[in-house]
Design an enzyme around this catalytic site. Structure first.
Site, PDB file in Angstrom:
ATOM      1  N   LYS A  69       0.737  -1.484   0.084  1.00 35.14           N
ATOM      2  CA  LYS A  69       0.160   0.534  -0.173  1.00 35.14           C
ATOM      3  C   LYS A  69       0.853   1.052  -0.190  1.00 35.14           C
ATOM      4  CE  LYS A  69      -3.522  -1.677   3.117  1.00 35.14           C
ATOM      5  NZ  LYS A  69      -5.116  -2.188   1.960  1.00 35.14           N
ATOM      6  N   ARG A  72     -10.380 -11.599   2.448  1.00 33.94           N
ATOM      7  CA  ARG A  72     -10.786 -12.743   1.893  1.00 33.94           C
ATOM      8  C   ARG A  72     -10.457 -14.444   1.759  1.00 33.94           C
ATOM      9  NH1 ARG A  72     -11.879  -9.962  -3.890  1.00 33.94           N
ATOM     10  NH2 ARG A  72     -11.385  -7.850  -1.693  1.00 33.94           N
TER      11      ARG A  72
END
Length: 464
Positions: A243, A317
């Site tokens: 990020k 996820r």
């Protein structure tokens, strides 16, 4: 006051009903002058009190001391009215004991006060607890205190920075909860994850702090089974798809789903609901190292499905997938999973409104009703099956991200749904877990969005 509330130093406690206190009159915007004597009315007018939400007027007595307080509710029946408006009061009132008068919903007003009294004081001591509320007559003081304490527990977890809250500390919080309520807990961690929980292992392998799967159970074996799953990414660098620095600033909150699951569990066990509760928290840190999982890797999952990694920053996820497969095999009556999963949900709904997904129409209605009762709103979004094609892979059963920029929250929910196919009553909450600014009862900082909703849902179904 409940034991949980007594153990929490970050919220105020309700005082006994017979405690001497200054009255706080809760006034609507229209007709607020009714019931005031001429001197009180004149003084309130002179100070500019209007009854608008959050407005306040301090009325002096004949001796010059504070005798009564007026607090504006606005129009509580208006669309968009804030049911937690009394959560402003702890920050507005001087030290003392106070009693709410005329609150339309004394339970919600008291809960809002307690939630508004929350302070995260681990690193900088504040002046929490100076203004104390006397419990209104007729409310379940233990229940209100228990819910507020559970929310405070979850907020504390989210607010704690990653240097002091890694996977081991998430486990410690779960163990403390289990001990307090007499629950059982098992933990699989480190290399032991590789065989049965390969996705959890892969996501956490690069971190110095070992990943783990926390498994808490409580309640009679023959009771209806409900499983809560919380994403516990203690910090998310994004992995090799790292990020930008601006996106990492709040990544201590990426374990917000775990905080929600533990807060709900605290409420459920404290209330003694008639269910068999299971809480699964995959706790990891998504870091960068030579053994980090890579874009293009194909990973095996617990469910047997192979997953191509399209982006290592879609790690939540993956760990939820292994936990969902474990939960689904137990054939529970209901699964609720909580996660700070996608930026797409925030783009669609903003920070205050979590996205909710389910295929079960009855569950959708129950969630909407519980959210309205608890003033803990969500917005249902569609599990649009044609979008499942966006997760197709040429080398594996599916990719962990879609092949385009659209429908990110929906495709993430569809990905998760592949791992719990047998459980029809499955609700997925994609939440932000943070209050960007202070609102009544919701101080700026970590928030366990959907926790009070989920407790209200489970209490209505299993409260007896």
């Amino acid at each position: 006051m409940s034991q949980a509330a007594a153990e929490s130093s970050s919220i105020a406690a309700l005082l006994p009903t017979d405690t001497p206190a200054i009255g706080v009159a809760c006034m609507r915007a229209s007709g607020w002058e009714d019931g005031l004597n001429p001197a009180e009315r004149a003084f309130a007018w002179a100070t500019g009190f209007t009854g608008k939400p959050g407005s306040i007027a301090f009325l002096p007595g004949a001796d010059g001391n504070l005798s009564r307080i007026l607090f504006g509710l606005g129009d509580p029946d208006a669309p968009g009215a804030d049911a937690l408006v009394t959560g402003r009061l702890p920050g507005l009132l001087p030290a003392g004991s106070y009693r709410l008068e005329g609150a339309p919903d004394p339970v919600m007003a008291s809960l809002a006060w307690l939630l508004g009294s929350y302070r995260f004081d681990r690193y900088r001591k504040g002046e929490n607890g100076k203004a104390a509320l006397v419990a209104p007559e007729g409310i379940e003081t233990e229940e209100v205190s228990r819910v507020a304490a559970a929310v405070a527990l979850g907020r504390d977890l989210v607010n704690t920075p990653a240097n002091d809250l890694g996977p081991a500390e998430i486990e410690a919080a779960a163990r403390a909860l289990a001990e307090r309520h007499g629950a059982a807990i098992t933990v699989v961690q480190g290399a032991d994850l590789e065989r049965d929980f390969p996705l959890i292992h892969a996501v956490g392998a690069a971190a110095a702090r070992a990943p783990r799967l926390i498994d808490l159970t409580w309640g009679p074996q023959d009771a209806p089974r409900v499983t809560l799953i919380g994403k516990g990414v203690a910090f998310d660098t994004g992995g090799l798809d790292i990020k930008p620095s601006s996106a990492m600033l709040l990544m201590k909150k990426d374990m917000g789903g775990a905080a929600v699951a533990l807060a709900v569990a605290d409420m459920v066990m404290g209330a003694g609901l008639k269910l068999r509760l299971r809480v699964l928290v995959p706790a990891v840190e998504n870091s960068v190292a030579g053994n980090a999982f890579r874009p293009g890797d194909v990973l095996r999952s617990r469910a047997g499905l192979s997953v191509e990694i399209g982006n290592t920053d879609a790690e939540g996820r993956l760990i939820l997938a292994d936990a969902l497969a474990l939960a689904d095999a137990d054939a529970p009556e209901m699964i609720l999973d909580f996660s700070t999963l996608t930026g797409a949900a925030r783009v669609a709904l903003g920070p205050d409104l979590p996205a909710f997904f389910t295929e079960d129409e009855d569950l959708a209605q129950e969630v909407a009703a519980a959210g309205a009762r608890a003033f803990d709103p969500v917005w249902r979004m569609p599990l649009h099956q044609p979008y499942a094609s966006l997760l197709e892979s040429k080398v594996a059963d599916l990719n962990n991200v879609s092949n385009g920029p659209f429908a990110g929250a929906i495709t993430a929910a569809l990905f998760l749904r592949r791992f719990a196919p047998k459980t029809k009553r499955h609700g997925h909450f994609d939440l932000y877990g943070w209050n960007p600014s202070t609102k009544p009862g919701r101080p700026e900082g970590g928030e366990v969005q959907t926790a009070r909703l989920s407790y209200a849902l489970l209490k209505a179904r299993y409260g007896g």
